[in-house]
Design a protein around this motif. Structure first.
Motif, PDB file in Angstrom:
ATOM      1  N   ARG A 217       0.791  -1.270   0.130  1.00  0.00           N
ATOM      2  CA  ARG A 217       0.029  -0.012  -0.065  1.00  0.00           C
ATOM      3  C   ARG A 217       0.813   1.303  -0.213  1.00  0.00           C
ATOM      4  O   ARG A 217       0.630   2.141  -0.931  1.00  0.00           O
ATOM      5  CB  ARG A 217      -0.994   0.091   1.436  1.00  0.00           C
ATOM      6  CG  ARG A 217      -1.742   1.376   1.377  1.00  0.00           C
ATOM      7  CD  ARG A 217      -2.325   1.139   3.016  1.00  0.00           C
ATOM      8  NE  ARG A 217      -1.290   1.525   3.960  1.00  0.00           N
ATOM      9  CZ  ARG A 217      -1.167   1.163   4.941  1.00  0.00           C
ATOM     10  NH1 ARG A 217      -2.296   0.540   5.563  1.00  0.00           N
ATOM     11  NH2 ARG A 217      -0.228   1.450   5.940  1.00  0.00           N
ATOM     12  N   ASP A 218       1.880   1.347   1.056  1.00  0.00           N
ATOM     13  CA  ASP A 218       2.649   2.522   1.042  1.00  0.00           C
ATOM     14  C   ASP A 218       3.230   2.864  -0.149  1.00  0.00           C
ATOM     15  O   ASP A 218       3.721   3.998  -0.477  1.00  0.00           O
ATOM     16  CB  ASP A 218       3.406   2.571   2.197  1.00  0.00           C
ATOM     17  CG  ASP A 218       2.699   2.670   3.587  1.00  0.00           C
ATOM     18  OD1 ASP A 218       1.434   2.812   3.547  1.00  0.00           O
ATOM     19  OD2 ASP A 218       3.121   2.361   4.657  1.00  0.00           O
ATOM     20  N   LEU A 221       0.930   4.053  -2.776  1.00  0.00           N
ATOM     21  CA  LEU A 221       0.478   5.307  -2.443  1.00  0.00           C
ATOM     22  C   LEU A 221       1.305   6.654  -2.374  1.00  0.00           C
ATOM     23  O   LEU A 221       1.377   7.756  -2.858  1.00  0.00           O
ATOM     24  CB  LEU A 221      -0.145   5.390  -1.089  1.00  0.00           C
ATOM     25  CG  LEU A 221      -1.857   5.193  -1.180  1.00  0.00           C
ATOM     26  CD1 LEU A 221      -2.220   4.991   0.434  1.00  0.00           C
ATOM     27  CD2 LEU A 221      -2.583   6.404  -1.602  1.00  0.00           C
ATOM     28  N   PHE A 222       2.699   6.061  -1.634  1.00  0.00           N
ATOM     29  CA  PHE A 222       3.742   7.206  -1.374  1.00  0.00           C
ATOM     30  C   PHE A 222       4.992   7.023  -2.055  1.00  0.00           C
ATOM     31  O   PHE A 222       5.721   7.756  -1.725  1.00  0.00           O
ATOM     32  CB  PHE A 222       3.598   7.344   0.053  1.00  0.00           C
ATOM     33  CG  PHE A 222       2.345   7.589   0.769  1.00  0.00           C
ATOM     34  CD1 PHE A 222       1.655   8.612   0.503  1.00  0.00           C
ATOM     35  CD2 PHE A 222       2.054   6.568   1.921  1.00  0.00           C
ATOM     36  CE1 PHE A 222       0.411   8.670   1.181  1.00  0.00           C
ATOM     37  CE2 PHE A 222       0.861   6.843   2.451  1.00  0.00           C
ATOM     38  CZ  PHE A 222      -0.035   8.010   2.297  1.00  0.00           C
ATOM     39  N   ASP A 224       6.795   5.055  -0.746  1.00  0.00           N
ATOM     40  CA  ASP A 224       7.437   4.779   0.491  1.00  0.00           C
ATOM     41  C   ASP A 224       7.643   3.348   0.569  1.00  0.00           C
ATOM     42  O   ASP A 224       6.911   2.388   0.567  1.00  0.00           O
ATOM     43  CB  ASP A 224       6.631   5.256   1.554  1.00  0.00           C
ATOM     44  CG  ASP A 224       7.283   4.874   3.222  1.00  0.00           C
ATOM     45  OD1 ASP A 224       8.322   4.530   2.968  1.00  0.00           O
ATOM     46  OD2 ASP A 224       6.560   5.173   3.982  1.00  0.00           O
TER      47      ASP A 224
ATOM     48  N   PRO B  13      -4.085   3.711   6.881  1.00  0.00           N
ATOM     49  CA  PRO B  13      -3.247   4.785   6.451  1.00  0.00           C
ATOM     50  C   PRO B  13      -3.903   6.305   6.489  1.00  0.00           C
ATOM     51  O   PRO B  13      -3.254   7.266   5.838  1.00  0.00           O
ATOM     52  CB  PRO B  13      -2.804   4.667   4.821  1.00  0.00           C
ATOM     53  CG  PRO B  13      -4.018   4.045   4.625  1.00  0.00           C
ATOM     54  CD  PRO B  13      -4.730   3.359   5.500  1.00  0.00           C
ATOM     55  N   LEU B  17      -2.780   9.673   4.938  1.00  0.00           N
ATOM     56  CA  LEU B  17      -3.299  10.160   3.572  1.00  0.00           C
ATOM     57  C   LEU B  17      -3.806  11.500   3.698  1.00  0.00           C
ATOM     58  O   LEU B  17      -3.610  12.639   2.917  1.00  0.00           O
ATOM     59  CB  LEU B  17      -4.539   9.228   3.182  1.00  0.00           C
ATOM     60  CG  LEU B  17      -4.366   8.305   2.061  1.00  0.00           C
ATOM     61  CD1 LEU B  17      -5.394   7.520   2.175  1.00  0.00           C
ATOM     62  CD2 LEU B  17      -4.240   9.009   0.800  1.00  0.00           C
ATOM     63  N   LYS B  20      -0.806  13.996   3.482  1.00  0.00           N
ATOM     64  CA  LYS B  20      -0.541  14.034   2.255  1.00  0.00           C
ATOM     65  C   LYS B  20      -1.219  14.880   1.341  1.00  0.00           C
ATOM     66  O   LYS B  20      -0.913  15.679   0.350  1.00  0.00           O
ATOM     67  CB  LYS B  20      -0.407  12.621   1.433  1.00  0.00           C
ATOM     68  CG  LYS B  20       0.017  12.427  -0.037  1.00  0.00           C
ATOM     69  CD  LYS B  20       1.465  12.520  -0.063  1.00  0.00           C
ATOM     70  CE  LYS B  20       1.634  11.874  -1.491  1.00  0.00           C
ATOM     71  NZ  LYS B  20       1.307  12.429  -2.364  1.00  0.00           N
ATOM     72  N   ARG B  46       7.654  10.008   8.871  1.00  0.00           N
ATOM     73  CA  ARG B  46       8.560   9.544   7.639  1.00  0.00           C
ATOM     74  C   ARG B  46       8.134  10.194   6.198  1.00  0.00           C
ATOM     75  O   ARG B  46       8.819  10.763   5.615  1.00  0.00           O
ATOM     76  CB  ARG B  46       8.333   8.105   7.523  1.00  0.00           C
ATOM     77  CG  ARG B  46       9.229   7.247   6.897  1.00  0.00           C
ATOM     78  CD  ARG B  46       9.052   5.858   6.989  1.00  0.00           C
ATOM     79  NE  ARG B  46       8.065   5.197   6.618  1.00  0.00           N
ATOM     80  CZ  ARG B  46       7.047   4.654   7.217  1.00  0.00           C
ATOM     81  NH1 ARG B  46       7.399   4.522   8.468  1.00  0.00           N
ATOM     82  NH2 ARG B  46       5.967   4.226   6.841  1.00  0.00           N
ATOM     83  N   LEU B  47       6.569  10.365   6.219  1.00  0.00           N
ATOM     84  CA  LEU B  47       6.159  11.021   4.702  1.00  0.00           C
ATOM     85  C   LEU B  47       6.752  12.539   4.731  1.00  0.00           C
ATOM     86  O   LEU B  47       7.093  12.854   3.596  1.00  0.00           O
ATOM     87  CB  LEU B  47       4.428  11.063   5.017  1.00  0.00           C
ATOM     88  CG  LEU B  47       3.946  11.959   3.757  1.00  0.00           C
ATOM     89  CD1 LEU B  47       3.768  11.197   2.526  1.00  0.00           C
ATOM     90  CD2 LEU B  47       2.538  12.423   4.259  1.00  0.00           C
ATOM     91  N   ASN B  50      10.353  12.349   3.842  1.00  0.00           N
ATOM     92  CA  ASN B  50      10.261  11.815   2.390  1.00  0.00           C
ATOM     93  C   ASN B  50      10.207  13.056   1.501  1.00  0.00           C
ATOM     94  O   ASN B  50      10.669  13.034   0.123  1.00  0.00           O
ATOM     95  CB  ASN B  50       9.722  10.913   2.284  1.00  0.00           C
ATOM     96  CG  ASN B  50      10.128   9.666   2.924  1.00  0.00           C
ATOM     97  OD1 ASN B  50      11.547   9.467   3.252  1.00  0.00           O
ATOM     98  ND2 ASN B  50       9.498   8.341   2.959  1.00  0.00           N
TER      99      ASN B  50
END
Lengths: 360, 71
Positions: A217-218, A221-222, A224, B13, B17, B20, B46-47, B50
């Motif tokens: 999924r990650d 989606l990202f 990641d 998530p 989300l 994001k 982390r998002l 990144n």
């Protein structure tokens, strides 16, 4: 490389190693560790289904729950919560389990099967990825199961304490439980080894947030790759372990506890991937979250166990001979059900979003 | 006042989300996200890292974390 990523890699690697060791000491081939299969065996052990080849009180599961529970208590991450669409979670888990039993394995076993050379699992994993990708479209469009709220701590203790009680029953040799004398259910590693393997994976998974579905999924989606490292280390370590033991056999035909019907391997795992991504994680992750006090995830586990019971009571589950017609119908009905839940939950969320006019 | 995203009680998530979406919407600036569990805190951090955002985490004393994201 940071410590958190190392933890994910370590969890996948240790899970892969223990899976190979457990098979060496008696667990069914390519089934050293399979959350779906083990919950199905427990369902049978309780007599919820009477398929006499898949009944055993798998101590790996109880060890895993207790390992995660104790770790969550020590790290103060234990928190009783609930109220996030329990009946939808139950239904998604129930249908997802039927998909997993049509394929014959959860995401963890899919990787373990591939690590043993079973190429049917590669088709299953493609289905899993497709299911996750479809589910993500709904997540992006506002799919939500809503918030959980803090609730009385007692709620959170029931699930881990039940697991502890069940483990005591197994060690005490409770003879009223159902134990297979033939088939996969009769094959198991020694009690203590299975329990310790469960405890270790429970502790590591709680710390690393290891999740097979999360990895796919990650990444989609990202982009990641954090959790995907765990997925890969599980595959690599289990593959090396199988090589060392000489148990790798590449091919589609005559793989242990598997069938080679590609269409249903794909669709079964697509159903599993789609429902799991909506649930927020693979069955292993659900077990861990439930051990941390999340009662919605505990209901999810009940859904998985009951899904397994129904799958075997009504001949939906696959066998090495293939997928019965009823199982094929059940997979289609399951996909339609998950689509319905995805669609209606999204529409609701979108309307709500417009009314409130914010990201909440 | 900067936008605050309330991600309490949401399972992954969803917290990531929602973060994001805000990152994609405002491109740069400052906003906060409030979460009530460690996995959500770690995933959002982390998002953010990144995507080149910096994160400042504070504990609001109520078993909740406030993440201030800025770029």
């Amino acid at each position: 490389m940071n410590n958190k990523r190392l933890m994910v890699i370590l969890t996948g690697g240790v899970l892969g190693l223990l899976a190979v060791v457990l098979v060496k000491y008696g667990n069914p081939p390519n089934m050293g560790y399979c959350i779906a299969c083990f919950l199905r065996d427990i369902s049978g052990g309780l007599g919820l289904h009477r398929a006499d080849t898949v009944q055993y009180f798998r101590p790996e599961i109880f060890g895993l729950i207790l390992g995660a529970f104790i770790t969550a208590l020590l790290t103060k991450e234990f928190k009783a919560t609930g109220g996030s669409s329990p009946i939808i979670r139950f239904t998604l888990a129930f249908t997802g389990m039927i998909g997993m039993l049509v394929f014959l394995g959860c995401p963890v076993r899919a990787v373990l099967r591939l690590a043993g050379g079973d190429l049917n699992a590669a088709i299953g994993i493609l289905g899993l990825i497709a299911g996750v990708a479809v589910g993500i479209q709904f997540l992006k469009n506002g799919f939500t199961l809503g918030r959980s709220l803090p609730i009385n701590k007692a709620n959170g203790y029931i699930y881990p304490l039940t697991a502890a009680a069940m483990l005591v029953l197994v060690f005490a040799g409770a003879n009223f439980l159902f134990y297979s004398t033939k088939g996969p259910g009769s094959m198991h590693a020694p009690l203590l080894l299975s329990t310790i393997a469960g405890l270790i994976v429970g502790v590591l998974s709680q710390r690393s947030r290891f999740c097979m579905i999360g990895g796919i999924r990650d990444f989609i989606l990202f982009r990641d790759t954090h959790l995907l490292y765990g997925f890969l280390s599980l595959l690599i370590v289990a593959f090396i372990g199988n090589m060392v033991l000489g148990s790798v056999k590449f091919g589609f035909a005559n793989q242990p506890i598997a069938h080679s019907d590609g269409l249903w391997n794909f669709l079964g795992m697509m159903l599993a991937g789609w429902s799991s991504v909506l649930l927020g994680g693979c069955p292993l992750r659900q077990l861990i979250a439930a051990s941390e006090g999340n009662t919605d995830c505990a209901i999810t586990i009940v859904g998985l166990i009951l899904g397994a019971a129904i799958a075997h009571n009504f001949g939906l589950a696959a066998s090495p001979q293939g997928v019965p017609l009823a199982g094929q119908y059940a997979t289609i009905i399951g996909l339609a059900t998950v689509f319905g839940i995805s669609f209606f939950t999204c529409t609701q969320a979108l309307t709500g979003g417009v009314k409130v006019g914010s990201t909440n | 006042m900067a936008q605050q995203i309330d991600a309490r009680g949401l399972l992954c998530p969803e917290p990531v989300l929602r973060t994001k979406k805000e990152i994609d919407r405002i491109k740069n600036g400052i906003f906060t996200v409030i979460v009530d569990n460690n996995p959500a805190k770690e995933n959002i951090s982390r998002l953010a890292k990144n995507s080149g955002w910096s994160v400042n985490i504070s504990d609001n004393g109520n078993d909740e974390y406030v993440l201030e994201l800025s770029k």
